[in-house]
Each structure stands twice: as C-alpha cells, then as structure tokens.
Design a protein around this motif. Structure first.
Motif, PDB file in Angstrom:
ATOM      1  N   GLY A  96       0.785  -1.227   0.000  1.00  0.00           N
ATOM      2  CA  GLY A  96       0.000   0.000   0.000  1.00  0.00           C
ATOM      3  C   GLY A  96       0.811   1.269   0.000  1.00  0.00           C
ATOM      4  O   GLY A  96       0.333   2.322   0.457  1.00  0.00           O
ATOM      5  N   HIS A  97       2.043   1.201  -0.531  1.00  0.00           N
ATOM      6  CA  HIS A  97       2.782   2.460  -0.693  1.00  0.00           C
ATOM      7  C   HIS A  97       1.912   3.425  -1.508  1.00  0.00           C
ATOM      8  O   HIS A  97       1.192   3.005  -2.409  1.00  0.00           O
ATOM      9  CB  HIS A  97       4.124   2.203  -1.391  1.00  0.00           C
ATOM     10  N   SER A  98       2.021   4.701  -1.208  1.00  0.00           N
ATOM     11  CA  SER A  98       1.139   5.673  -1.895  1.00  0.00           C
ATOM     12  C   SER A  98       1.327   5.649  -3.407  1.00  0.00           C
ATOM     13  O   SER A  98       0.390   5.923  -4.160  1.00  0.00           O
ATOM     14  CB  SER A  98       1.380   7.078  -1.352  1.00  0.00           C
ATOM     15  N   TYR A 168       3.730   5.319   8.343  1.00  0.00           N
ATOM     16  CA  TYR A 168       2.963   6.531   8.052  1.00  0.00           C
ATOM     17  C   TYR A 168       3.808   7.417   7.144  1.00  0.00           C
ATOM     18  O   TYR A 168       4.911   7.827   7.519  1.00  0.00           O
ATOM     19  CB  TYR A 168       2.603   7.296   9.338  1.00  0.00           C
ATOM     20  N   GLU A 169       3.286   7.680   5.957  1.00  0.00           N
ATOM     21  CA  GLU A 169       4.022   8.501   4.990  1.00  0.00           C
ATOM     22  C   GLU A 169       3.092   9.560   4.397  1.00  0.00           C
ATOM     23  O   GLU A 169       2.282   9.247   3.517  1.00  0.00           O
ATOM     24  CB  GLU A 169       4.552   7.635   3.843  1.00  0.00           C
ATOM     25  N   PRO A 170       3.191  10.792   4.870  1.00  0.00           N
ATOM     26  CA  PRO A 170       2.385  11.848   4.262  1.00  0.00           C
ATOM     27  C   PRO A 170       2.840  12.050   2.812  1.00  0.00           C
ATOM     28  O   PRO A 170       4.038  12.231   2.561  1.00  0.00           O
ATOM     29  CB  PRO A 170       2.681  13.077   5.121  1.00  0.00           C
ATOM     30  N   ILE A 174       6.797  12.895   0.461  1.00  0.00           N
ATOM     31  CA  ILE A 174       7.552  11.827  -0.195  1.00  0.00           C
ATOM     32  C   ILE A 174       8.299  12.372  -1.406  1.00  0.00           C
ATOM     33  O   ILE A 174       7.682  12.887  -2.346  1.00  0.00           O
ATOM     34  CB  ILE A 174       6.618  10.671  -0.633  1.00  0.00           C
ATOM     35  N   GLY A 175       9.608  12.275  -1.357  1.00  0.00           N
ATOM     36  CA  GLY A 175      10.433  12.685  -2.493  1.00  0.00           C
ATOM     37  C   GLY A 175      10.417  14.180  -2.751  1.00  0.00           C
ATOM     38  O   GLY A 175      10.914  14.649  -3.764  1.00  0.00           O
ATOM     39  N   THR A 176       9.864  14.947  -1.825  1.00  0.00           N
ATOM     40  CA  THR A 176       9.721  16.387  -2.055  1.00  0.00           C
ATOM     41  C   THR A 176      10.783  17.201  -1.319  1.00  0.00           C
ATOM     42  O   THR A 176      10.913  18.400  -1.552  1.00  0.00           O
ATOM     43  CB  THR A 176       8.349  16.878  -1.544  1.00  0.00           C
TER      44      THR A 176
HETATM   45  P1  PGA Z   1      11.530   9.566   0.267  1.00  0.00           P
HETATM   46  O1  PGA Z   1      10.518   8.333   0.005  1.00  0.00           O
HETATM   47  O2  PGA Z   1      12.355   9.187   1.452  1.00  0.00           O
HETATM   48  O3  PGA Z   1      12.334   9.666  -1.006  1.00  0.00           O
HETATM   49  O4  PGA Z   1      10.680  10.757   0.520  1.00  0.00           O
HETATM   50  C1  PGA Z   1       9.929   7.666   1.073  1.00  0.00           C
HETATM   51  C2  PGA Z   1       9.035   6.575   0.536  1.00  0.00           C
HETATM   52  O5  PGA Z   1       8.357   6.793  -0.468  1.00  0.00           O
HETATM   53  O6  PGA Z   1       8.977   5.471   1.117  1.00  0.00           O
END
Ligand code: PGA
Length: 253
Positions: A96-98, A168-170, A174-176
């Motif tokens: 269930g990764h976003s 928990y990943e807002p 992510i990647g921002t």
């Molecule tokens: P990020 O990704 O550390 O590059 O923000 C986290 C993730 O998507 O699990």
C-alpha cells in the motif's frame, strides 16, 4: 520493547551493478543494530537473490519486497506471490505504498487481501498509510489515515495485528524534500496508536512499530526518531546513498 526499524525503499532504481555496489558500500559503513533494531532493504524484486546473498548472516538485517499479489498462485502473468518471496528468503513485504495506491489503483479492500496473503504465510507486512496535501491542508489527516487503517486492517485478530509494521508517509513529504516536523510526526503517530488501542487495547497497540516516511535523511532522522511514537523510518531517496542510510540506521532509538 517495540522494534525500531530503518527500512530502505529503493523503488524502481539502480542497475544490478549499481545495486551490488550500494550493498557493498552499506556493508562497509559503520552501522550498529542492537537487539530491538532492524535494517530492512526493500529492493526491486529482480535484485532479491543478490540482496539475500549479500546480506545473509547479518544480524537483524532483512530483505523485503516492495509489493506482492494477493493470490497464492495461478494465471497472473507478471505477478509474484508472497509465498514466492518467502521461498527466496524474503519475509517482509511493503504494502500500500502511496505510489502503488495512486499509479496502480490499489484500494483499501485490495490491500486487506494482500495483508491477509502476507500474514497467511507467516511474513510481515509493512503497511503504508498517509494523506495527500489537500487533506493535510483541510486538517482532516487523522480521520483519513484512520479510515485507511480500518478498511484494510481492522478485520485482523489481535494476534495478527501485532505482526504488522505500519509506515505513516504523508504523500506531500515523499520525495519532495519536505518532511513533517517531528512534532507533526509524533502527533499523528500517537493518533494512529490510539486508533489501534481503541480497537485492540493499549497493550497490543504498544507493540506495533510505526515508521515515519517522507524525506527522511541523515540530518533529520535522529530528531524524528526521538519522538516516543516514531519507531524508525521508511526511507526512499536517502536509502540510495550508503553513508546516508548508515547514519539513518545509527539514528534509531
Ligand atoms: P523519500 O521516500 O524518502 O524519497 O521521501 C519515502 C518513501 O516513499 O517510502
């Protein structure tokens, strides 16, 4: 004591040679894992045999899959069952990764099935949840995340839920390069734990590891992980740099 976990999510990155080099570089770093700490590497499926071989015999280090199919076997061309990963030495599966929810239309109901498939073979789901920016701006992140957890996990027994790791990943982090502040992370992690406490009781909720994900790096890991309800991180970009990921492992409580 709850497990404290640094989980690398390589996503769809690296050639085989680059993967091998990165694993060698990580093994050469100074990193320490005590009894309740784990490092987990969610590598692209095709590199699993390589990673299992390279990391074999390392205490508290595991290889993970980034996804699995919900069925046990059959005519599902291109898919990989949880039991196949287990037979290759992989007992943790990110679910269930976003990015999977968004680009592969994975619904809460499908993720409930995948969670069952992983637990049925005795493996560990690393179940991702988290809200998009619009929900955070509206201030309704708690109920959004609560619904994700209820819809996919609340059919589980208490014996099963303690085997699930939550990430928990807002989505807006992510990647921002934007992370939640450690206070924001603590606030929602505590809320997530209270959701499990209400359903399963406080002592069960206390055993569930809740990882934070979203632009975790060496420079912010220690502060985020120091929060009482943050039990480590799921790390994308920074997990592709050996020294960064080693520092993140060393930042675990
Ligand atoms: P990020 O990704 O550390 O590059 O923000 C986290 C993730 O998507 O699990």
């Amino acid at each position: 004591m709850r497990k404290q976990i640094a989980a690398a999510n390589w996503k769809m990155n690296l050639s085989q040679n680059e993967a091998e080099t990165l694993l060698d570089q990580i093994l050469a770093t100074e990193h320490h894992l005590s009894g309740n700490q784990e490092a987990i590497f969610a590598v692209p499926a095709i590199y699993i045999p390589l990673a299992v071989q390279k990391l074999s015999g390392k205490n508290n280090v595991f290889v993970a899959a980034q996804n699995c199919h919900q069925k046990t076997s059959g005519a599902y061309t291109g898919e990989i069952a949880a039991s196949m990963y287990a037979s290759a030495g992989v007992h943790h599966i990110v679910l269930g990764h976003s990015e999977r929810r968004e680009y592969f239309a994975e619904s809460d109901a499908l993720l409930a099935e995948k969670t069952d498939a992983v637990l049925a073979i005795g493996s560990t789901p690393i179940f991702c949840c988290g809200e998009p920016l619009s929900i955070r701006e509206a201030g309704t992140q708690n109920s959004f995340v609560e619904a994700q957890l209820k819809n996919s996990l609340f059919h589980l027994s208490a014996d099963q839920i303690v085997k699930v790791v939550i990430a928990y990943e807002p989505i807006w982090a992510i990647g921002t390069g934007k992370t939640a502040t450690s206070d924001q992370a603590q606030e929602i992690h505590a809320y997530i734990r209270s959701v499990f406490a209400t359903k399963y009781g406080a002592s069960i909720a206390d055993q569930i590891s809740i990882l934070y994900g979203g632009s975790v790096k060496a420079s912010n890991a220690k502060e985020i992980f120091s929060q009482p309800d943050v039990d480590g991180g799921l790390v994308g970009g920074a997990s592709l740099i050996a020294t960064e990921f080693a520092a993140i492992i060393n930042a675990l409580k």
